[in-house]
Design an enzyme around this catalytic site. Structure first.
Site, PDB file in Angstrom:
ATOM      1  N   HIS A  16      34.601 -23.274  13.014  1.00 46.96           N
ATOM      2  CA  HIS A  16      34.500 -22.853  11.620  1.00 46.96           C
ATOM      3  C   HIS A  16      34.751 -24.056  10.718  1.00 46.96           C
ATOM      4  O   HIS A  16      35.161 -25.119  11.176  1.00 46.96           O
ATOM      5  CB  HIS A  16      35.509 -21.723  11.305  1.00 46.96           C
ATOM      6  CG  HIS A  16      36.937 -22.162  11.267  1.00 46.96           C
ATOM      7  ND1 HIS A  16      37.950 -21.375  10.779  1.00 46.96           N
ATOM      8  CD2 HIS A  16      37.531 -23.325  11.643  1.00 46.96           C
ATOM      9  CE1 HIS A  16      39.104 -22.023  10.857  1.00 46.96           C
ATOM     10  NE2 HIS A  16      38.875 -23.193  11.381  1.00 46.96           N
ATOM     11  N   CYS A  35      40.768 -28.165   9.454  1.00 44.06           N
ATOM     12  CA  CYS A  35      39.820 -27.050   9.346  1.00 44.06           C
ATOM     13  C   CYS A  35      38.754 -27.308   8.283  1.00 44.06           C
ATOM     14  O   CYS A  35      37.792 -26.548   8.178  1.00 44.06           O
ATOM     15  CB  CYS A  35      40.562 -25.745   9.050  1.00 44.06           C
ATOM     16  SG  CYS A  35      41.606 -25.203  10.411  1.00 44.06           S
ATOM     17  N   HIS A  41      35.234 -27.360  13.272  1.00 43.69           N
ATOM     18  CA  HIS A  41      35.953 -27.640  14.519  1.00 43.69           C
ATOM     19  C   HIS A  41      36.334 -26.315  15.151  1.00 43.69           C
ATOM     20  O   HIS A  41      36.213 -25.260  14.544  1.00 43.69           O
ATOM     21  CB  HIS A  41      37.167 -28.545  14.261  1.00 43.69           C
ATOM     22  CG  HIS A  41      38.342 -27.825  13.715  1.00 43.69           C
ATOM     23  ND1 HIS A  41      39.638 -28.161  13.993  1.00 43.69           N
ATOM     24  CD2 HIS A  41      38.402 -26.737  12.920  1.00 43.69           C
ATOM     25  CE1 HIS A  41      40.438 -27.310  13.381  1.00 43.69           C
ATOM     26  NE2 HIS A  41      39.730 -26.456  12.721  1.00 43.69           N
ATOM     27  N   HIS A  43      38.422 -23.328  17.595  1.00 41.06           N
ATOM     28  CA  HIS A  43      39.697 -22.688  17.940  1.00 41.06           C
ATOM     29  C   HIS A  43      39.470 -21.771  19.131  1.00 41.06           C
ATOM     30  O   HIS A  43      38.396 -21.209  19.302  1.00 41.06           O
ATOM     31  CB  HIS A  43      40.220 -21.828  16.781  1.00 41.06           C
ATOM     32  CG  HIS A  43      40.710 -22.609  15.616  1.00 41.06           C
ATOM     33  ND1 HIS A  43      41.932 -23.250  15.608  1.00 41.06           N
ATOM     34  CD2 HIS A  43      40.142 -22.846  14.410  1.00 41.06           C
ATOM     35  CE1 HIS A  43      42.095 -23.850  14.423  1.00 41.06           C
ATOM     36  NE2 HIS A  43      41.019 -23.627  13.683  1.00 41.06           N
ATOM     37  N   ASP A  81      31.649 -15.147  19.754  1.00 41.79           N
ATOM     38  CA  ASP A  81      32.082 -16.027  20.837  1.00 41.79           C
ATOM     39  C   ASP A  81      31.111 -17.202  20.999  1.00 41.79           C
ATOM     40  O   ASP A  81      29.903 -17.011  21.102  1.00 41.79           O
ATOM     41  CB  ASP A  81      32.182 -15.226  22.147  1.00 41.79           C
ATOM     42  CG  ASP A  81      32.956 -15.980  23.214  1.00 41.79           C
ATOM     43  OD1 ASP A  81      33.782 -16.854  22.865  1.00 41.79           O
ATOM     44  OD2 ASP A  81      32.735 -15.697  24.402  1.00 41.79           O
ATOM     45  N   HIS A  82      31.686 -18.411  21.002  1.00 41.45           N
ATOM     46  CA  HIS A  82      30.909 -19.647  21.114  1.00 41.45           C
ATOM     47  C   HIS A  82      29.896 -19.811  19.979  1.00 41.45           C
ATOM     48  O   HIS A  82      28.807 -20.349  20.187  1.00 41.45           O
ATOM     49  CB  HIS A  82      30.224 -19.743  22.488  1.00 41.45           C
ATOM     50  CG  HIS A  82      31.219 -19.963  23.589  1.00 41.45           C
ATOM     51  ND1 HIS A  82      31.855 -18.922  24.228  1.00 41.45           N
ATOM     52  CD2 HIS A  82      31.728 -21.089  24.129  1.00 41.45           C
ATOM     53  CE1 HIS A  82      32.698 -19.416  25.127  1.00 41.45           C
ATOM     54  NE2 HIS A  82      32.647 -20.726  25.078  1.00 41.45           N
ATOM     55  N   GLU A 126      44.824 -17.571  15.360  1.00 38.76           N
ATOM     56  CA  GLU A 126      44.011 -18.782  15.317  1.00 38.76           C
ATOM     57  C   GLU A 126      44.609 -19.834  16.258  1.00 38.76           C
ATOM     58  O   GLU A 126      43.899 -20.633  16.858  1.00 38.76           O
ATOM     59  CB  GLU A 126      43.954 -19.335  13.890  1.00 38.76           C
ATOM     60  CG  GLU A 126      42.975 -20.468  13.708  1.00 38.76           C
ATOM     61  CD  GLU A 126      42.952 -20.972  12.276  1.00 38.76           C
ATOM     62  OE1 GLU A 126      42.028 -20.609  11.536  1.00 38.76           O
ATOM     63  OE2 GLU A 126      43.884 -21.710  11.897  1.00 38.76           O
TER      64      GLU A 126
HETATM   65 ZN   LIG Z   1      40.272 -24.530  12.008  1.00 38.76          ZN
END
Ligand SMILES: [Zn+2]
Length: 137
Positions: A16, A35, A41, A43, A81-82, A126
């Protein structure tokens, strides 16, 4: 009748970028740190969905957990997801994908499949240390 709480935990990986046009680039960098990285990047998120209600008299179940697993897979995990949340998930094209907003958006996704009477809490981690939860209030 006793009220019980039933919870299922899932995990997913997504990237995100936290950024708001309401702040300057500099303010965004200071507020969101890593972030705010221009290309996003990742999580390793954990999602916990809790239900609340009275167990069925015959079965002792609040909800069939296999059914809940399938709903989470279909409604949320298959979409996030992904993926890059900002770019791949329409709900976050204009909404900053903070942990807080993930909890709210996931709740709204689930509301269409799980009765409001039963859905109790959606919690998103997160990191191991940071989480947000939403109870539809
Ligand atoms: Zn982040």
């Amino acid at each position: 009748m006793p009220l019980v709480y039933l919870m299922r935990r899932e995990s997913f990986c997504a990237s995100h970028r936290l950024h708001t046009d309401l702040l300057s680039d500099d303010e965004n960098r200071r507020l969101f740190g890593k972030c705010n990285s221009p290309n996003g990047h990742g999580h390793n998120y954990v999602l916990e969905v809790s239900l609340r209600g009275e167990p069925d008299l015959k079965t002792g179940l609040l909800m069939n957990l296999t059914e809940l697993k399938h709903i989470l897979q279909e409604v949320i995990l298959s979409r996030v997801d992904h993926r890059h949340l900002n770019l791949d998930v329409a709900e976050f094209s204009k909404t900053n994908p903070t942990t807080e907003n993930l909890a709210i958006v996931f709740w709204r996704m689930l509301e269409e499949k799980i009765s409001k009477k039963l859905l109790y809490e959606v919690r998103v981690f997160e990191t191991e240390k940071n989480s947000a939860y939403y109870r539809g209030e």
